[in-house]
Design an enzyme around this catalytic site. Structure first.
Site, short mmCIF file in Angstrom:
data_model
loop_
_atom_site.label_atom_id
_atom_site.label_comp_id
_atom_site.label_asym_id
_atom_site.label_seq_id
_atom_site.Cartn_x
_atom_site.Cartn_y
_atom_site.Cartn_z
N MET A 238 0.84 -1.20 0.00
CA MET A 238 0.00 0.00 0.00
C MET A 238 0.87 1.24 0.00
O MET A 238 1.81 1.37 0.78
CB MET A 238 -0.92 0.00 1.23
CG MET A 238 -1.79 1.23 1.36
SD MET A 238 -2.92 1.42 -0.04
CE MET A 238 -3.15 3.20 -0.01
N GLU A 239 0.49 2.20 -0.87
CA GLU A 239 1.32 3.36 -1.17
C GLU A 239 1.15 4.53 -0.23
O GLU A 239 1.36 5.69 -0.63
CB GLU A 239 1.02 3.83 -2.60
CG GLU A 239 -0.40 4.38 -2.82
CD GLU A 239 -1.40 3.36 -3.32
OE1 GLU A 239 -2.42 3.77 -3.91
OE2 GLU A 239 -1.17 2.15 -3.13
N ASN A 240 0.81 4.31 1.06
CA ASN A 240 0.71 5.43 1.99
C ASN A 240 1.88 6.39 1.76
O ASN A 240 3.03 5.97 1.73
CB ASN A 240 0.77 4.93 3.44
CG ASN A 240 -0.08 3.71 3.67
OD1 ASN A 240 -1.29 3.74 3.52
ND2 ASN A 240 0.56 2.60 4.02
N GLU A 272 4.73 0.60 -5.80
CA GLU A 272 4.27 1.47 -4.72
C GLU A 272 4.98 2.83 -4.75
O GLU A 272 4.37 3.85 -4.42
CB GLU A 272 4.46 0.79 -3.36
CG GLU A 272 3.75 -0.54 -3.21
CD GLU A 272 2.27 -0.49 -3.57
OE1 GLU A 272 1.61 0.54 -3.32
OE2 GLU A 272 1.76 -1.49 -4.13
#
EC number: 3.4.11.-
Length: 783
Positions: A238-240, A272
């Protein structure tokens, strides 16, 4: 928007003994509205104040409603409390034998499960985060730590973020171990609960950032980047923004890992990091343009890794995995356009699929080939610079590429993203000329009337010719259509033109050969080729030693075997081909090409699946599981096929390295029917992590002996998957993959069961599974 949220000031006070937290939230508003409605799920609201005064509020299971008029400059204070989730969505608990971690997964609608907010990608805001935790824990968020106060507890305050969407916020708490390196003036930090064996992931991250900064002409926007290893993680990665999360397997890769693991880790990390620009810096306005985020990151991840690891030939994997998966999925009548009209949050998770990722990425590759690589790059850079820190739509990107290239990109993309499916080009000799026409391809053997403007490429004796095909076309000569398989379409040659293609086979790239093979298989499944015609055509490729060609043939023959294991024609063809490949490839040699190591693992695994005698031959090598990681899955399945469940369980408990452990877990799905029930107790006791259920259940259903077990336990499997993978779409995918196999033996029963278990969160998977069942039943009867 009549109003917006300028800033969320959030404090989370964690009780790590009870796994609960109390939240204090200050929201700064801009604009005017008659009331404020915040998304809020499973949160207990204690109090609400507007500009310091208590106000009335109403709470239901989806929202917090503040029934007071609001205006610019107003400040809302909310006190709330909640449990840390035991699913893999929202703010949740992730456990491993090395310790416990609190982490977040907010895409697409998980932020509302952690704090009241407008959980909508277009409502960007600044976030000020403070975490109150036990003294022996560390905290991570999107930005660097601003200050830490320690008395009885530790108070960690972070720098303010840039304006960003709620789904990109990250909160992490754990007893982390770190490794770091600097890239220019920024720190790249690897964080894990486990000991860190290698800086390989950091090296990939640095190379990726360097590539993207050069390609986009825009520096990475934040002061630091965390790569965070999460023990239990449904999403995969997940690319937070500035705090990217990964399953452990992606960040456990070292220079000595198997070829497949190193390559997959590099592509995942690059994917990501691409989002840090395309998705984080510039974000879609709404989820109907989700594909824009995911397809671009998918395409760019392969382009990035190819720039520094040519030896992997990663675009072979792009074609096989991304384009191949999308062509298969998009040939069903239960497909959807790339751009989907999303209204209900339950629908969002179901469009994280082969269309959003694979088809979208393949269309971008087609457009890049059409306009030229440099004009494509300039268009991307223009788009990002014009919309930085804001939101955009697909048309904004097409306009930018069209401006730079002078070609009708908008008109082409409008057709490709709004129409479901894709064309098959029919190639027929017409006197001295060749006639090209198009129709929509369906895997059930029917055709549609939809047409597309097709960026067509033709390999001729003089070289490559390109044109935009919008009607039927006559050409004078060709060696092959769809050069390097750059276009998202299939090609059906008549016998005369197919013979022309085959006569020039040695002139084509491996991508061209893959396209011919993949089309042949689709034409077999759809009834456009008979079994005999398919066998005769595939014989032209059986002596080709290219890794991509061998992978594709092995995949096709193994798939046919799994559809009808009792077919002697299929069994013999698959066994003979795979035995020959295993013999040709031999054992691993020092310094050999990574592509060969990876290919060996694939053909070994396929032969173990097809040939029980080979499984018995390979099973004793299970003791040397870690010697060649690329063969670990084949050895584990061989052990499973020879009643080795207890040894698999011992290995799953022994290996902490996910490269081996995940393969052992998956292989359990190939145990005998009477051993499969043990899987549920292994999930209960944590031997099989929640995140790894997907692997083992996928293998259960490909195992001919496991299909009845899956059917008998389908309610329990769906319940486990839904609880663990809430909001991810994985239950939909497991049903899509399992229903066709089960239905070959229990046709009426699976149709009845499918109608009983329907749910908005996985109806799409059920419908696709039932459609695929009807298609492969016809094929089953011909094999």
């Amino acid at each position: 928007m009549d109003f917006s949220i300028e800033e969320y000031d959030l404090t989370f006070d964690f009780d790590l003994s009870e796994f609960t937290y109390r939240g204090k939230e200050k929201i700064k508003l801009s604009g005017e509205a008659n009331e404020l409605v915040l998304d809020s799920v499973r949160l207990s609201i204690d109090s609400v104040k507007l500009n310091g005064s208590a106000v009335d509020f109403d709470v239901n299971d989806k929202a917090l409603r503040i029934e007071s008029r609001i205006k610019s400059g107003d400040v809302v204070d909310i006190d709330f409390h909640a449990k840390v989730s035991d699913t893999l969505m929202g703010l949740y608990l992730s456990k491993t034998r090395e310790g416990t971690m609190i982490t977040t997964q907010f895409e697409s609608t998980g932020a509302r499960m952690a704090f009241p907010c407008i959980d909508h990608p277009a409502y960007k805001a600044v976030f000020s985060i403070t975490l109150v935790i036990d003294k022996d824990y560390d905290a991570i968020s999107n930005m660097p730590v601003k200050k830490v106060e320690t008395s009885d507890r530790k108070i960690v305050e972070f720098e303010k973020t840039p304006r960003m969407s709620t789904y990109l916020l990250y909160i992490g708490v754990g007893k982390f171990k770190y490794a770091s390196e600097r890239y220019k003036d920024r720190e790249i930090i690897l964080a894990s609960l486990k000991d860190i064996k290698s800086k390989y992931p950091i090296d990939i991250a640095k190379r990726s950032i360097e590539f993207y900064e050069g390609y986009f002409g825009i520096p990475y926007a934040l002061p630091k980047m965390h790569l965070i290893s999460v023990p239990e993680f449904g999403a995969g990665a997940m690319e937070n923004w500035g705090a990217i999360t990964f399953r452990e397997i992606a960040l456990m890769a070292t220079e000595d890992s198997g070829s497949l693991m190193k390559q997959n880790a590099a592509i995942t990390i690059a994917h990501e990091i691409a989002h840090q620009w395309f998705g984080d810096l510039v974000t879609m306005k709404w989820w109907n343009d989700l594909w824009l985020n995911e397809s671009f990151a998918t395409f760019m991840s392969y382009k990035t890794v190819d720039s520094f690891s040519k030896q992997w030939d990663v675009f072979s994997d792009f074609i096989k995995s991304e384009t191949g998966g999308a062509l298969r999925s998009d040939s069903l009548k239960n497909t959807h356009p790339i751009e989907v009209d999303v209204k209900d949050p339950d629908e969002i998770s179901q469009i994280f699929d082969e269309i959003s990722y694979g088809k979208g990425a393949s269309i971008l590759r087609m457009i890049e080939d059409y306009v030229g690589a440099e004009d494509f790059r300039k268009g991307i850079s223009k788009y990002l610079k014009e919309h930085a820190y804001g939101n955009a739509e697909g048309s904004d990107l097409w306009n930018a590429i069209e401006t730079e290239s002078g070609k009708p990109v908008n008109r082409i993309m409008e057709a490709w993203i709004t129409k479901a499916g894709y064309p098959v080009l029919k190639v027929n000799k017409d006197g001295n000329r060749i006639r090209l026409t198009q129709e929509q391809f369906y895997l059930d053997g029917t055709s549609g009337n939809t047409e597309w403007p097709i960026p067509l490429t033709i390999i001729t004796k003089k070289g490559k010719v390109s044109m935009l095909m919008e009607d039927e076309v006559y050409i004078d000569e060709m060696l092959k259509l769809n050069a390097n398989n750059s276009g998202f379409y299939r090609v059906m040659y008549d016998n005369d033109t197919f013979n022309t293609v085959i006569s020039s086979l040695d002139k084509f790239s491996n991508l061209d050969k893959w396209g011919l093979l993949n089309d042949m298989y689709a034409f077999l499944v759809s009834g456009r080729l008979s079994v005999n015609e398919y066998v005769e055509r595939i014989k032209n490729f059986l002596n080709d030693e290219d890794h991509l060609v061998v992978e594709e043939i092995a995949s096709q023959l193994t798939s046919l075997y799994l559809i009808k294991p009792s077919s002697q024609v299929v069994y013999q063809l698959a066994k003979d081909y795979l035995r020959n490949q295993v013999q040709r490839l031999g054992t691993k040699k020092k310094g050999e090409d990574d592509k060969i190591s990876k290919l060996r693992g694939i053909v070994y695994q396929d032969l173990v699946t097809v040939d029980e005698d080979f499984a018995k031959e390979l099973s004793p090598q299970f003791a040397s599981l870690s010697e060649d990681p690329d063969l670990a899955l084949a050895k584990a399945v061989a052990k499973a096929r020879t009643d080795g469940l207890n040894e698999l369980i011992d290995a799953a408990n022994k290996y902490t390295d996910d490269e081996i452990r995940v393969r052992v877990i998956a292989a359990m799905g190939w145990c005998s029917k009477d051993q499969l029930s043990t899987i549920f107790s292994l999930i209960d006791n944590g031997t099989i992590k929640k995140q790894d259920m997907l692997y083992v259940f996928s293998f259960v259903v490909t195992n001919p002996s496991g299909r009845d077990f899956f059917f008998q336990n389908i309610d329990k499997i769906v319940s486990l998957m839904e609880h663990a993978f809430e909001g991810t779409g994985y239950t939909s995918r497991i049903l899509e993959g399992s229903i066709p196999y089960i239905g070959l033996e229990k046709y009426e029963e699976i149709k009845a069961k499918a109608s009983q278990i329907r749910s908005p969160s996985y109806n799409v998977g059920i419908d696709k599974g039932l459609e695929t069942l009807e298609i492969i039943r016809k094929l089953y009867n011909k094999l």
